[in-house]
Design a protein around this motif. Structure first.
Motif, PDB file in Angstrom:
ATOM      1  N   ALA A   1       0.821  -1.210   0.000  1.00  0.00           N
ATOM      2  CA  ALA A   1       0.000   0.000   0.000  1.00  0.00           C
ATOM      3  C   ALA A   1       0.853   1.257   0.000  1.00  0.00           C
ATOM      4  CB  ALA A   1      -0.941   0.001   1.203  1.00  0.00           C
ATOM      5  N   SER A   2       2.150   1.131   0.274  1.00  0.00           N
ATOM      6  CA  SER A   2       3.038   2.293   0.168  1.00  0.00           C
ATOM      7  C   SER A   2       3.212   2.724  -1.284  1.00  0.00           C
ATOM      8  CB  SER A   2       4.400   1.988   0.782  1.00  0.00           C
ATOM      9  OG  SER A   2       5.123   1.046   0.000  1.00  0.00           O
ATOM     10  N   ALA A   3       2.747   1.891  -2.217  1.00  0.00           N
ATOM     11  CA  ALA A   3       2.824   2.254  -3.637  1.00  0.00           C
ATOM     12  C   ALA A   3       1.799   3.325  -4.015  1.00  0.00           C
ATOM     13  CB  ALA A   3       2.613   1.018  -4.510  1.00  0.00           C
ATOM     14  N   TYR A   4       0.757   3.485  -3.217  1.00  0.00           N
ATOM     15  CA  TYR A   4      -0.225   4.526  -3.518  1.00  0.00           C
ATOM     16  C   TYR A   4       0.426   5.909  -3.414  1.00  0.00           C
ATOM     17  CZ  TYR A   4      -3.941   1.000  -3.157  1.00  0.00           C
ATOM     18  OH  TYR A   4      -4.747  -0.089  -3.338  1.00  0.00           O
TER      19      TYR A   4
ATOM     20  N   ILE B   1      14.447  13.980  11.001  1.00  0.00           N
ATOM     21  CA  ILE B   1      14.875  12.610  11.310  1.00  0.00           C
ATOM     22  C   ILE B   1      15.654  12.035  10.126  1.00  0.00           C
ATOM     23  CG2 ILE B   1      14.079  10.255  11.784  1.00  0.00           C
ATOM     24  CD1 ILE B   1      11.644  11.548  13.204  1.00  0.00           C
ATOM     25  N   ALA B   2      15.153  12.275   8.928  1.00  0.00           N
ATOM     26  CA  ALA B   2      15.817  11.761   7.730  1.00  0.00           C
ATOM     27  C   ALA B   2      17.201  12.370   7.547  1.00  0.00           C
ATOM     28  CB  ALA B   2      14.959  12.025   6.497  1.00  0.00           C
ATOM     29  N   ALA B   3      17.355  13.627   7.932  1.00  0.00           N
ATOM     30  CA  ALA B   3      18.668  14.270   7.819  1.00  0.00           C
ATOM     31  C   ALA B   3      19.678  13.624   8.761  1.00  0.00           C
ATOM     32  CB  ALA B   3      18.545  15.763   8.105  1.00  0.00           C
ATOM     33  N   PHE B   4      19.228  13.235   9.950  1.00  0.00           N
ATOM     34  CA  PHE B   4      20.117  12.573  10.905  1.00  0.00           C
ATOM     35  C   PHE B   4      20.349  11.104  10.554  1.00  0.00           C
ATOM     36  CE2 PHE B   4      19.249  16.229  13.566  1.00  0.00           C
ATOM     37  CZ  PHE B   4      20.380  16.340  14.363  1.00  0.00           C
ATOM     38  N   ASP B   5      19.315  10.448  10.018  1.00  0.00           N
ATOM     39  CA  ASP B   5      19.403   9.007   9.719  1.00  0.00           C
ATOM     40  C   ASP B   5      18.778   8.749   8.351  1.00  0.00           C
ATOM     41  OD1 ASP B   5      19.310   6.233   9.610  1.00  0.00           O
ATOM     42  OD2 ASP B   5      18.820   6.007  11.728  1.00  0.00           O
ATOM     43  N   PRO B   6      19.566   8.846   7.288  1.00  0.00           N
ATOM     44  CA  PRO B   6      19.022   8.704   5.930  1.00  0.00           C
ATOM     45  C   PRO B   6      18.322   7.365   5.684  1.00  0.00           C
ATOM     46  CG  PRO B   6      21.201   9.683   5.849  1.00  0.00           C
ATOM     47  CD  PRO B   6      20.986   9.244   7.270  1.00  0.00           C
ATOM     48  N   GLU B   7      18.691   6.324   6.419  1.00  0.00           N
ATOM     49  CA  GLU B   7      18.022   5.036   6.222  1.00  0.00           C
ATOM     50  C   GLU B   7      16.545   5.094   6.603  1.00  0.00           C
ATOM     51  OE1 GLU B   7      19.914   1.809   8.149  1.00  0.00           O
ATOM     52  OE2 GLU B   7      21.744   1.900   6.930  1.00  0.00           O
ATOM     53  N   LEU B   8      16.206   5.955   7.552  1.00  0.00           N
ATOM     54  CA  LEU B   8      14.812   6.074   7.979  1.00  0.00           C
ATOM     55  C   LEU B   8      13.995   6.971   7.053  1.00  0.00           C
ATOM     56  CD1 LEU B   8      15.240   6.484  11.855  1.00  0.00           C
ATOM     57  CD2 LEU B   8      14.391   4.466  10.624  1.00  0.00           C
ATOM     58  N   GLY B   9      14.669   7.800   6.269  1.00  0.00           N
ATOM     59  CA  GLY B   9      13.976   8.807   5.477  1.00  0.00           C
ATOM     60  C   GLY B   9      12.930   8.287   4.519  1.00  0.00           C
ATOM     61  N   PRO B  10      13.271   7.335   3.625  1.00  0.00           N
ATOM     62  CA  PRO B  10      12.278   6.908   2.631  1.00  0.00           C
ATOM     63  C   PRO B  10      10.994   6.347   3.238  1.00  0.00           C
ATOM     64  CG  PRO B  10      14.469   6.220   1.965  1.00  0.00           C
ATOM     65  CD  PRO B  10      14.599   6.754   3.355  1.00  0.00           C
ATOM     66  N   GLY B  11      11.124   5.529   4.281  1.00  0.00           N
ATOM     67  CA  GLY B  11       9.937   4.952   4.891  1.00  0.00           C
ATOM     68  C   GLY B  11       9.085   5.963   5.625  1.00  0.00           C
ATOM     69  N   LEU B  12       9.715   7.035   6.126  1.00  0.00           N
ATOM     70  CA  LEU B  12       8.955   8.089   6.789  1.00  0.00           C
ATOM     71  C   LEU B  12       8.319   9.026   5.765  1.00  0.00           C
ATOM     72  CD1 LEU B  12      11.228   9.146   9.786  1.00  0.00           C
ATOM     73  CD2 LEU B  12       9.067   7.894   9.883  1.00  0.00           C
ATOM     74  N   ILE B  13       9.156   9.638   4.953  1.00  0.00           N
ATOM     75  CA  ILE B  13       8.657  10.647   4.013  1.00  0.00           C
ATOM     76  C   ILE B  13       7.811   9.997   2.927  1.00  0.00           C
ATOM     77  CG2 ILE B  13       9.363  12.460   2.402  1.00  0.00           C
ATOM     78  CD1 ILE B  13      11.929  12.725   4.157  1.00  0.00           C
ATOM     79  N   GLY B  14       8.154   8.757   2.574  1.00  0.00           N
ATOM     80  CA  GLY B  14       7.407   8.059   1.535  1.00  0.00           C
ATOM     81  C   GLY B  14       6.252   7.240   2.042  1.00  0.00           C
ATOM     82  N   ASP B  15       5.953   7.322   3.353  1.00  0.00           N
ATOM     83  CA  ASP B  15       4.836   6.516   3.857  1.00  0.00           C
ATOM     84  C   ASP B  15       4.333   7.029   5.203  1.00  0.00           C
ATOM     85  OD1 ASP B  15       2.994   4.471   3.511  1.00  0.00           O
ATOM     86  OD2 ASP B  15       4.276   2.901   4.325  1.00  0.00           O
ATOM     87  N   LYS B  16       5.087   6.815   6.277  1.00  0.00           N
ATOM     88  CA  LYS B  16       4.544   6.952   7.626  1.00  0.00           C
ATOM     89  C   LYS B  16       4.261   8.386   8.066  1.00  0.00           C
ATOM     90  CE  LYS B  16       6.640   2.680   9.352  1.00  0.00           C
ATOM     91  NZ  LYS B  16       7.363   2.318   8.109  1.00  0.00           N
ATOM     92  N   SER B  17       4.822   9.369   7.388  1.00  0.00           N
ATOM     93  CA  SER B  17       4.572  10.748   7.816  1.00  0.00           C
ATOM     94  C   SER B  17       3.192  11.243   7.414  1.00  0.00           C
ATOM     95  CB  SER B  17       5.644  11.681   7.248  1.00  0.00           C
ATOM     96  OG  SER B  17       5.595  11.709   5.843  1.00  0.00           O
ATOM     97  N   HIS B  18       2.493  10.493   6.562  1.00  0.00           N
ATOM     98  CA  HIS B  18       1.171  10.898   6.082  1.00  0.00           C
ATOM     99  C   HIS B  18       0.083  10.120   6.810  1.00  0.00           C
ATOM    100  CE1 HIS B  18       3.391  12.747   2.779  1.00  0.00           C
ATOM    101  NE2 HIS B  18       3.986  11.585   2.595  1.00  0.00           N
TER     102      HIS B  18
END
Length: 329
Positions: free
Chosen positions: A100-103, A251-268
């Protein structure tokens, strides 16, 4: 009796689906490298082969046919293409686990439905799942591949902590240390127990009305992230956790590994319309909300100290994020 081949079969979602298929009386086989992240029911046939080694898989399955092949380990178009070489013409239904992260992110409107566009410019994982779907839809249109596409969102069981820090977050709560929460914690997040997911998933297996279709499978339980962390704290016996709210970009700036899953999914905020799947599987509903799910998770981890793994590197990053957030006001 439906013959089902699960590729994977011991992960968070697939293990629950295997158990449900066995309970429904199906003939279940699991293909993996012999790993047992979660135990298989004794009724299950284990076929040991690496799905990334087509020759080994071909030798292991011989000329067998399956009513259903359920693929939980395909993440790129190349994985799907290899599967089609192995299984096309040898199964009545190829079930692909997408996401569902593809939406589209950010979503233009809620709830998300199966007709919501697929577009995620922030997360390569999601773009790869979209590309897999493109291969399968083309195969269905061009030569009638009997495919069903499943899009789960955040699905968990007692072994999967759904927060950024996993066990780190629980250890930090219990030690009175700050726990990082993305955003202001008020966005809505659909979180689904694997046992509930399995009801909908297995109801689609062998169902001719599911061929050529895509289905979102999530529950209808969408608490805020503050509630999710709060229920975990309650289950961990922490009355007043020190939650520090930090922008996802920070958070993504401090830990780039967390960025895609947050900005691309969980932050919304993500809320889904699941009426399409419930039309075919009317017994599907949410039976485990996360207040109960959190208690199950903590009961498991407290009974299994070996599972209480601390990521020291991430723990140090969380300390830096917390210090930055508090120095910034």
């Amino acid at each position: 009796m439906t013959s089902i081949l699960y590729i994977g079969g011991t992960g968070t979602i697939s293990a629950a689906c295997v158990r449900r298929s066995v309970a429904r009386g199906h003939d279940v086989a699991v293909l993996n490298r012999g790993s047992a992240r979660r135990p298989l029911p004794p009724e299950v046939e284990l076929i040991e082969a690496d799905i990334r080694d087509p020759a080994a898989v071909g030798a292991a399955i011989g000329d067998r046919r399956f009513d259903v092949v359920a693929e939980f380990l395909a993440f790129t178009p190349e994985h799907v293409a290899s599967d089609l070489d192995l299984f096309e013409g040898r199964t009545g239904q190829y079930v692909f686990i997408s996401s569902a992260s593809a939406y589209e992110k950010p979503p233009r409107r809620l709830p998300v439905t199966e007709s919501t566009p697929l577009r995620n410019p922030f997360w390569q994982y999601s773009r790869d799942k979209i590309a897999c779907e493109d291969v399968l839809v083309a195969a269905h249109r061009e030569r009638g591949l009997p495919v069903t596409i499943i899009r789960p969102s955040h699905t968990y069981d007692e072994r999967l902590l759904p927060t950024m820090g996993h066990w780190n977050d629980i250890a930090r709560m219990r030690a009175g240390r700050p726990v990082i929460v993305h955003g202001d914690g008020t966005s809505l997040w659909t979180i689904t127990h694997a046992d509930d997911f399995a009801v909908a998933f297995t109801g689609l297996l062998g169902n001719p009305a599911a061929i050529g279709e895509a289905f979102t499978i999530t529950g209808t339980h969408a608490p805020t992230w503050n509630q999710i962390y709060g229920w975990l704290a309650d289950a961990a016996g922490v009355a007043s956790p020190d939650l520090v709210h930090v922008a996802s970009d920070t958070i993504a700036a401090f830990d780039p590994e967390l960025g895609p899953g947050l900005i691309g999914d969980k932050s919304h905020s993500m809320v889904f319309d699941v009426s399409k799947v419930t039309q075919l599987v009317p017994e599907f509903r949410t039976t485990v909300t996360f207040d109960e799910g959190a208690r199950r998770i903590l009961a498991y981890y407290d009974a299994h100290p070996e599972a209480q793994e601390i990521d020291e590197g991430r723990d140090a990053v969380f300390d830096r994020i917390a210090a930055h957030a508090r120095s910034a006001g």
